[in-house]
Write an enzyme that holds these catalytic residues in place. Structure first.
Site, PDB file in Angstrom:
ATOM      1  N   ASP A 101       1.113  -1.190   0.129  1.00 56.61           N
ATOM      2  CA  ASP A 101       0.097   0.327   0.053  1.00 56.61           C
ATOM      3  C   ASP A 101       1.282   1.337  -0.327  1.00 56.61           C
ATOM      4  O   ASP A 101       1.294   1.342  -1.202  1.00 56.61           O
ATOM      5  CB  ASP A 101      -0.978   0.392   1.262  1.00 56.61           C
ATOM      6  N   LYS A 129      -1.224  -1.190  -4.359  1.00 54.92           N
ATOM      7  CA  LYS A 129      -2.063  -0.085  -4.757  1.00 54.92           C
ATOM      8  C   LYS A 129      -0.853   1.046  -5.095  1.00 54.92           C
ATOM      9  O   LYS A 129      -0.439   1.533  -3.797  1.00 54.92           O
ATOM     10  CB  LYS A 129      -2.933   0.361  -3.469  1.00 54.92           C
ATOM     11  N   ASP A 159      -8.216  -8.665   6.286  1.00 58.22           N
ATOM     12  CA  ASP A 159      -9.371  -8.371   6.637  1.00 58.22           C
ATOM     13  C   ASP A 159      -9.682  -7.165   7.115  1.00 58.22           C
ATOM     14  O   ASP A 159      -9.619  -5.968   6.645  1.00 58.22           O
ATOM     15  CB  ASP A 159      -8.679  -8.856   8.564  1.00 58.22           C
ATOM     16  N   ARG A 165     -10.382 -12.537   6.075  1.00 59.41           N
ATOM     17  CA  ARG A 165      -9.241 -13.678   6.050  1.00 59.41           C
ATOM     18  C   ARG A 165      -9.901 -14.674   5.503  1.00 59.41           C
ATOM     19  O   ARG A 165      -9.537 -14.615   4.766  1.00 59.41           O
ATOM     20  CB  ARG A 165      -8.221 -13.507   7.594  1.00 59.41           C
TER      21      ARG A 165
HETATM   22  P1  5GP Z   1       1.651  -0.202   3.570  1.00 57.57           P
HETATM   23  O1  5GP Z   1       2.973  -0.008   4.645  1.00 57.57           O
HETATM   24  O2  5GP Z   1       2.217  -0.447   2.599  1.00 57.57           O
HETATM   25  O3  5GP Z   1       1.026   1.080   3.339  1.00 57.57           O
HETATM   26  O4  5GP Z   1       0.802  -1.417   4.321  1.00 57.57           O
HETATM   27  C1  5GP Z   1       0.487  -2.673   4.416  1.00 57.57           C
HETATM   28  C2  5GP Z   1      -0.142  -3.138   5.173  1.00 57.57           C
HETATM   29  O5  5GP Z   1      -1.887  -2.631   5.439  1.00 57.57           O
HETATM   30  C3  5GP Z   1      -1.139  -4.254   4.633  1.00 57.57           C
HETATM   31  O6  5GP Z   1      -0.153  -5.681   4.812  1.00 57.57           O
HETATM   32  C4  5GP Z   1      -1.843  -4.595   5.397  1.00 57.57           C
HETATM   33  O7  5GP Z   1      -1.660  -5.925   5.833  1.00 57.57           O
HETATM   34  C5  5GP Z   1      -2.281  -3.436   5.227  1.00 57.57           C
HETATM   35  N1  5GP Z   1      -3.683  -3.376   3.677  1.00 57.57           N
HETATM   36  C6  5GP Z   1      -3.055  -1.967   3.298  1.00 57.57           C
HETATM   37  N2  5GP Z   1      -4.807  -2.053   2.125  1.00 57.57           N
HETATM   38  C7  5GP Z   1      -5.201  -2.603   2.825  1.00 57.57           C
HETATM   39  C8  5GP Z   1      -6.721  -3.155   1.949  1.00 57.57           C
HETATM   40  O8  5GP Z   1      -7.166  -2.502   0.862  1.00 57.57           O
HETATM   41  N3  5GP Z   1      -6.981  -3.920   3.020  1.00 57.57           N
HETATM   42  C9  5GP Z   1      -6.637  -4.566   4.037  1.00 57.57           C
HETATM   43  N4  5GP Z   1      -6.936  -5.359   5.037  1.00 57.57           N
HETATM   44  N5  5GP Z   1      -5.098  -4.348   4.597  1.00 57.57           N
HETATM   45  C10 5GP Z   1      -4.699  -3.280   4.769  1.00 57.57           C
END
Ligand code: 5GP
Ligand code: MG
Length: 202
Positions: A101, A129, A159, A165
């Site tokens: 993300d 994303k 989740d 999940r």
């Molecule tokens: P980042 O550190 O890249 O922003 O976030 C990664 C983590 O955020 C992912 O491993 C996931 O656990 C959570 N996350 C990010 N986007 C989503 C989403 O659309 N849905 C869910 N359920 N978790 C997300």
């Protein structure tokens, strides 16, 4: 129980996970690989993925990242206490996560695992994303299942408040997509099934 709008069908997930697994199998065939699933989100993806890495001697070392509180990212907590350095230093390592993300979790994880001096370090994520990418946390995944727009998605390991999940498909949570928008997203996802999951080749 609320049923969200699906965006990635079960069959599409299986097809894509198999394609990612086959690429990893080819890259490491005959050798050894330390797979580091990032719990809890990578639970389902990593399990299904490893079925396709048949010609490799795979060792699993679990990492844990704190879950995200709904749409508001909480403090980043990455726990590598169950990762044994002996299975990382000088080894081929693959980090497997559910979604990239902002990239903050993976940046931290890859940095910490990289500092243990693996022979090679690759990253596989089921979803990406691009819209929310944090430029301060550069991460280039080697394998990407699907690129998705900036929506909060649930299922197949992802989740919402610790629930759902186990769903076999991926759906959108907390918003309703209009028919045109839904069709556009689904057709873009379907189009990606025909492209290589290895980002270096895409
Ligand atoms: P980042 O550190 O890249 O922003 O976030 C990664 C983590 O955020 C992912 O491993 C996931 O656990 C959570 N996350 C990010 N986007 C989503 C989403 O659309 N849905 C869910 N359920 N978790 C997300
Ligand atoms: Mg996660």
């Amino acid at each position: 129980m609320t049923r969200p709008q699906w965006i990635i069908k079960k069959d599409w997930l299986h097809e894509r996970v198999r394609a990612v697994g086959r690429c990893i199998n080819e890259a490491h065939g005959g050798g050894e690989l330390t797979v580091v699933p990032v719990l809890t989100g990578a639970l389902i993806f990593s399990g299904d993925l490893m079925h396709w890495i048949e010609d490799v001697s795979v060792r699993v070392q679990l990492a844990q990242a704190a879950s995200y509180e709904r749409e508001v990212p909480g403090d980043l907590k990455v726990d590598l206490s169950q990762v044994d350095r002996r299975h990382v230093t000088g080894k081929n390592v693959l980090i497997v996560d559910d979604i990239l993300d902002t990239g903050r979790t993976m940046h931290e994880l890859a940095g910490r695992i990289g500092s243990m001096n693996p022979a090679s370090l690759r990253i596989a994520v089921l979803l990406r994303k691009r819209a929310r990418h944090d430029p301060d946390c550069p991460v280039e995944p080697d394998y990407v299942g699907f690129e998705i727009p900036d929506l909060f998605v649930v299922g197949y390991g992802l989740d919402v408040d610790g629930l759902h999940r186990h769903w076999s498909y991926i759906g959108v949570w907390g918003q309703h997509l209009e028919r045109n928008e839904h069709e556009q997203i689904v057709s873009d996802i379907q189009r990606q099934l025909g492209q290589p999951p290895q980002t270096a080749l895409a």
